[in-house]
Design a protein around this motif. Structure first.
Motif, PDB file in Angstrom:
ATOM      1  N   THR A   2       1.524  -1.066  -0.041  1.00 50.74           N
ATOM      2  CA  THR A   2      -0.080  -0.393   0.115  1.00 50.74           C
ATOM      3  C   THR A   2       1.335   1.623   0.188  1.00 50.74           C
ATOM      4  O   THR A   2       1.758   0.965   0.641  1.00 50.74           O
ATOM      5  CB  THR A   2      -0.924  -0.234   0.781  1.00 50.74           C
ATOM      6  N   ASP A   3       0.483   2.011  -0.529  1.00 53.10           N
ATOM      7  CA  ASP A   3       1.369   3.151  -0.176  1.00 53.10           C
ATOM      8  C   ASP A   3       0.603   4.207   0.669  1.00 53.10           C
ATOM      9  O   ASP A   3      -0.990   4.657   0.681  1.00 53.10           O
ATOM     10  CB  ASP A   3       0.528   4.349  -1.428  1.00 53.10           C
ATOM     11  N   PRO A   4       1.073   4.566   1.813  1.00 57.75           N
ATOM     12  CA  PRO A   4       1.101   5.708   2.916  1.00 57.75           C
ATOM     13  C   PRO A   4       0.022   6.827   2.774  1.00 57.75           C
ATOM     14  O   PRO A   4      -0.149   7.299   3.209  1.00 57.75           O
ATOM     15  CB  PRO A   4       2.664   5.921   3.082  1.00 57.75           C
ATOM     16  N   GLY A   5       0.760   7.276   1.352  1.00 59.67           N
ATOM     17  CA  GLY A   5       0.558   8.703   1.417  1.00 59.67           C
ATOM     18  C   GLY A   5      -1.183   8.916   0.789  1.00 59.67           C
ATOM     19  O   GLY A   5      -1.688   9.570   1.435  1.00 59.67           O
ATOM     20  N   ARG A   6      -2.201   7.194   0.637  1.00 60.03           N
ATOM     21  CA  ARG A   6      -3.348   7.683   0.383  1.00 60.03           C
ATOM     22  C   ARG A   6      -4.355   8.091   1.505  1.00 60.03           C
ATOM     23  O   ARG A   6      -4.282   7.066   2.345  1.00 60.03           O
ATOM     24  CB  ARG A   6      -3.886   6.294  -0.598  1.00 60.03           C
ATOM     25  N   GLN A   7      -5.372   8.896   0.772  1.00 59.56           N
ATOM     26  CA  GLN A   7      -6.151   9.086   1.892  1.00 59.56           C
ATOM     27  C   GLN A   7      -7.992   8.885   1.898  1.00 59.56           C
ATOM     28  O   GLN A   7      -8.110   8.100   0.855  1.00 59.56           O
ATOM     29  CB  GLN A   7      -6.272  10.927   1.948  1.00 59.56           C
ATOM     30  N   HIS A   8      -8.322   8.638   3.067  1.00 60.71           N
ATOM     31  CA  HIS A   8      -9.922   7.290   2.622  1.00 60.71           C
ATOM     32  C   HIS A   8     -10.548   8.405   3.555  1.00 60.71           C
ATOM     33  O   HIS A   8     -10.520   8.543   4.855  1.00 60.71           O
ATOM     34  CB  HIS A   8      -9.410   6.759   3.224  1.00 60.71           C
ATOM     35  N   LEU A 114      13.457  13.774   1.217  1.00 59.47           N
ATOM     36  CA  LEU A 114      13.689  12.436   1.335  1.00 59.47           C
ATOM     37  C   LEU A 114      15.190  12.159   2.306  1.00 59.47           C
ATOM     38  O   LEU A 114      15.026  11.593   3.240  1.00 59.47           O
ATOM     39  CB  LEU A 114      13.543  11.660  -0.269  1.00 59.47           C
ATOM     40  N   GLN A 115      15.721  13.326   1.905  1.00 60.66           N
ATOM     41  CA  GLN A 115      17.682  13.149   2.642  1.00 60.66           C
ATOM     42  C   GLN A 115      17.162  12.652   4.039  1.00 60.66           C
ATOM     43  O   GLN A 115      17.799  12.612   5.220  1.00 60.66           O
ATOM     44  CB  GLN A 115      18.062  13.773   2.003  1.00 60.66           C
ATOM     45  N   ASP A 116      15.932  14.715   3.655  1.00 63.46           N
ATOM     46  CA  ASP A 116      15.775  14.626   5.694  1.00 63.46           C
ATOM     47  C   ASP A 116      15.035  13.797   6.480  1.00 63.46           C
ATOM     48  O   ASP A 116      14.898  13.760   7.370  1.00 63.46           O
ATOM     49  CB  ASP A 116      15.387  16.442   5.557  1.00 63.46           C
ATOM     50  N   LEU A 117      13.954  13.292   6.052  1.00 62.86           N
ATOM     51  CA  LEU A 117      13.037  12.709   6.528  1.00 62.86           C
ATOM     52  C   LEU A 117      13.680  11.516   7.351  1.00 62.86           C
ATOM     53  O   LEU A 117      14.633  11.237   7.112  1.00 62.86           O
ATOM     54  CB  LEU A 117      11.702  12.599   5.989  1.00 62.86           C
ATOM     55  N   ASP A 123      10.751   3.367   5.993  1.00 63.33           N
ATOM     56  CA  ASP A 123      10.297   1.976   7.202  1.00 63.33           C
ATOM     57  C   ASP A 123       8.625   1.883   6.182  1.00 63.33           C
ATOM     58  O   ASP A 123       9.049   0.626   5.525  1.00 63.33           O
ATOM     59  CB  ASP A 123       9.812   2.280   8.345  1.00 63.33           C
ATOM     60  N   ARG A 124       8.125   3.241   6.400  1.00 62.11           N
ATOM     61  CA  ARG A 124       6.552   3.382   5.764  1.00 62.11           C
ATOM     62  C   ARG A 124       6.602   3.325   4.277  1.00 62.11           C
ATOM     63  O   ARG A 124       5.601   2.547   4.035  1.00 62.11           O
ATOM     64  CB  ARG A 124       6.023   4.024   7.057  1.00 62.11           C
ATOM     65  N   PRO A 360       7.008   4.139  16.449  1.00 62.01           N
ATOM     66  CA  PRO A 360       5.801   4.999  15.964  1.00 62.01           C
ATOM     67  C   PRO A 360       4.983   4.195  15.636  1.00 62.01           C
ATOM     68  O   PRO A 360       4.280   4.842  16.017  1.00 62.01           O
ATOM     69  CB  PRO A 360       6.685   6.085  15.021  1.00 62.01           C
ATOM     70  N   ASP A 361       4.893   3.564  14.976  1.00 67.28           N
ATOM     71  CA  ASP A 361       4.129   2.475  14.208  1.00 67.28           C
ATOM     72  C   ASP A 361       3.329   1.393  14.774  1.00 67.28           C
ATOM     73  O   ASP A 361       2.332   1.270  14.462  1.00 67.28           O
ATOM     74  CB  ASP A 361       4.200   2.155  12.831  1.00 67.28           C
ATOM     75  N   ALA A 362       4.274   1.503  15.988  1.00 68.07           N
ATOM     76  CA  ALA A 362       4.082   0.198  17.047  1.00 68.07           C
ATOM     77  C   ALA A 362       3.006   0.602  17.175  1.00 68.07           C
ATOM     78  O   ALA A 362       2.171   1.465  17.941  1.00 68.07           O
ATOM     79  CB  ALA A 362       4.446  -0.080  17.500  1.00 68.07           C
ATOM     80  N   PRO A 363       1.245  -0.862  17.797  1.00 65.99           N
ATOM     81  CA  PRO A 363       0.318  -0.380  18.811  1.00 65.99           C
ATOM     82  C   PRO A 363      -0.027  -0.023  20.053  1.00 65.99           C
ATOM     83  O   PRO A 363       1.878  -0.081  20.375  1.00 65.99           O
ATOM     84  CB  PRO A 363      -0.001  -2.055  18.715  1.00 65.99           C
TER      85      PRO A 363
END
Length: 607
Positions: A2-8, A114-117, A123-124, A360-363
């Motif tokens: 999946t693309d993390p940028g997709r908004q729903h 991208l270099q700064d992030l 990872d995502r 950050p993304d862990a439950p």
């Protein structure tokens, strides 16, 4: 995938609001765009002037049978044609450079972002999604700026001016023409809603497909070794078929708008022809006016028909802009300090004080990966981290280099919280070598001196000697040999040795090594360790150890268990006092039979 940028379900901005976000990049070339737009508009207005000349020819010289006046009128039409062609040519020459500068500035900004992030972002996000944004989406935006935007505005103005001209010629015919155009605008708005959704899905699927290709190429050795190329191909074909279906849906949407764009003008022409002939027959319209009316309507036909592909280009660009700013809007959680501290002469004292870490993304309910780590490493001391898989060793070294930020507690370098140092300064004091050695498509020299590019050959050669990487001198161009993508042309051990040389060449106050010798044979490992001892006498070192031989390099050893340091001491002390340490060391020595120590199970050892 999946693309993390997709908004729903999020409220989407209007197309105009979305495109306004490009203003900072477009602003430096706005004047050039306006000049190019003026040229294109002038060319369109010139084309609208031709029917007026035709009207005067038909109602004048032709009606009066004055042959002498015709060549002059023809020369005027020819001159107008030349001016129109010259303006179109000049517009293209004038806009190409500015449009490519906008694309280049956006690509630079995206790469810098991208270099700064932080590492957590990468990872995502799948690499193919980032690649499609940096190439395909930016190309779409550049083409819209250079062509689509200009002609969308110019053609709308041309249509408006053309309708005014038609009204002046014959109000009745103009009203018929405009009424017939109403279905175009209705279907245009319906097209926008449908096409935007499909265009977004198409561009996301292209990113997914690019990710799949990148993974397959990167892992080609694994696929071939396990004979799974055909299975991967089936996955690729499935993704490609999904993209094909979406592209067909896009084509159907475009075809529908084109149906109206082609049908409506033809119907309008037919109705206007009937009405115009009738008006001419009753003397309400001259033959010249009728000819000029249809010549003007013919000039307007292309602007009307172009609305279809210009709208599709507009919505593709809006989608590309949305996707691009999904990356720009990502927050960098590894922030620079508001008031930075400075370490003039780093000694290398590294302290972990009550350190907690939670991905950050862990439950939220998941336990901390590091749960209150306290550990001090004195200047010039070598500390080995030992523990079973999942104990938190690699996380500790990543936190030391601030690839992630602690979620609790703090890490001090010479008494200064590393979050109070700029990232650039921190990474001049701390150098890292990872188990998975990553090299770049550059020369051996550039790879080794990555952290210290201004160093001389003496530093380079010393680092290569310590890492036992003298094999580079036998490469085709020696130190100037360009290493292939990710160094895959080299063996795993060769890559690790170059990565180790890179860390050593940086000459840091703290050297962080995450099992950097795992791919080496026993003899080479012994040579590297012997050379490393010289380096470790003049720097602080934190080493993740998966081999007992690596532990021998350390002055002291820290034993990690479930995110906590449960014992610290020399190797001999821990062997004598810690049964758990003896079990872990035995496990490292007997990796082929995990969980068994000298014929005993873990439970038996604990008992």
């Amino acid at each position: 995938m999946t693309d993390p940028g997709r908004q729903h379900g999020a409220r989407q901005p209007s197309t105009l609001q979305a495109l306004r976000r490009l203003d900072p990049f477009v602003e430096p070339v706005r004047r050039s765009i306006l000049i190019a737009m003026a040229m294109a508009l002038a060319a369109s207005l010139v084309s609208l002037a031709v029917p007026q000349v035709l009207q005067r020819i038909v109602d004048g010289p032709l009606a009066d049978k004055d042959a002498a006046a015709i060549p002059g009128a023809v020369a005027i039409i020819a001159a107008l044609g030349v001016v129109e062609a010259a303006l179109y040519f000049a517009r293209r020459l004038f806009i190409v450079g500015p449009a490519t500068r906008v694309e280049a500035s956006m690509r630079r900004a995206l790469f810098a972002k991208l270099q700064d992030l932080p590492v957590a972002f990468h990872d995502r996000w799948p690499s193919g999604q980032l690649l499609s944004r940096s190439m395909t989406d930016l190309s779409l935006i550049r083409r819209f700026i250079a062509f689509g935007f200009i002609y969308l505005v110019v053609n709308m103005i041309t249509i408006g001016v053309g309708f005014v001209v038609l009204l002046l010629m014959s109000p009745l015919l103009a009203i018929v023409f405009m009424v017939c155009s109403v279905p175009l605008w209705i279907n245009g708005f319906r097209f926008e809603r449908r096409y935007h959704i499909v265009a977004r899905r198409s561009q996301d699927q292209q990113g997914d497909l690019a990710t799949l290709v990148e993974e397959s190429v990167h892992g080609i050795r694994v696929l071939k070794a396990f004979g799974r190329s055909r299975t991967k191909l089936q996955g690729f074909l499935q993704r490609a078929e999904e993209l094909r279906g979406t592209e067909i849906e896009k084509a159907q949407a475009v075809a529908q708008i084109w149906l109206w764009l082609l049908l409506v003008p033809d119907v309008a022409f037919a109705l206007c022809l009937l009405t115009g002939v009738w008006q001419a027959s009753i003397g309400a319209l001259s033959v010249g006016q009728l000819v000029a009316f249809f010549a003007t309507a013919t000039v307007l036909r292309f602007p009307l028909e172009s609305i279809g592909f210009l709208l599709s280009m507009l919505f593709d660009t809006r989608t590309a802009t949305d996707r691009l700013f999904e990356v720009f809007d990502e927050e960098n959680t590894i922030q620079e300090p508001a008031q930075s501290a400075h370490i003039a002469d780093a000694h290398g004292r590294l302290e972990f004080q009550g350190v907690h870490f939670h991905y950050p993304d862990a439950p939220a309910s998941a336990p901390d990966l590091l749960d209150g780590v306290d550990l001090s490493i004195e200047p010039g001391e070598t500390m080995a981290l030992v523990g079973l898989t999942g104990s938190g060793k690699t996380t500790m070294v990543e936190l030391a280099g601030r690839l992630y930020d602690v979620t609790g507690g703090r890490i001090l370098l010479d008494g200064v919280d590393i979050r109070d140092l700029t990232r650039m300064e921190l990474r001049t004091h701390i150098a890292m070598a990872f188990e998975e050695a990553t090299l770049f498509s550059a020369s051996v020299r550039d790879n080794v001196l990555l952290g210290r590019p201004d160093a001389g050959d003496d530093v380079l050669m010393e680092a290569l000697d310590i890492a036992q990487a003298k094999f580079v001198y036998d490469l085709p161009d020696g130190l100037e040999t360009t290493i292939g993508e990710e160094g895959l042309s080299l063996s795993g051990g060769q890559r690790q040795r170059l990565a180790l040389a890179r860390a050593v060449a940086a000459n840091p106050a703290v050297l962080v090594l995450d099992d950097p010798l795992s791919a080496l044979d026993v003899d080479t490992e012994a040579l590297v360790e012997a050379a490393l001892r010289q380096v470790l006498t003049r720097t602080t070192a934190l080493i993740v150890a998966h081999r007992p031989s690596t532990v021998q390099l350390a002055d002291r050893v820290a034993l990690l268990e479930q995110g906590r340091v449960i014992a610290v001491g020399t190797h001999s002390e821990l062997l004598a006092t810690s049964e758990r340490y003896r079990f872990v060391i035995s496990s490292l020595e007997d990796e082929l039979r995990p969980g068994v120590v000298g014929g005993q199970t873990q439970q038996e050892v604990d008992a």
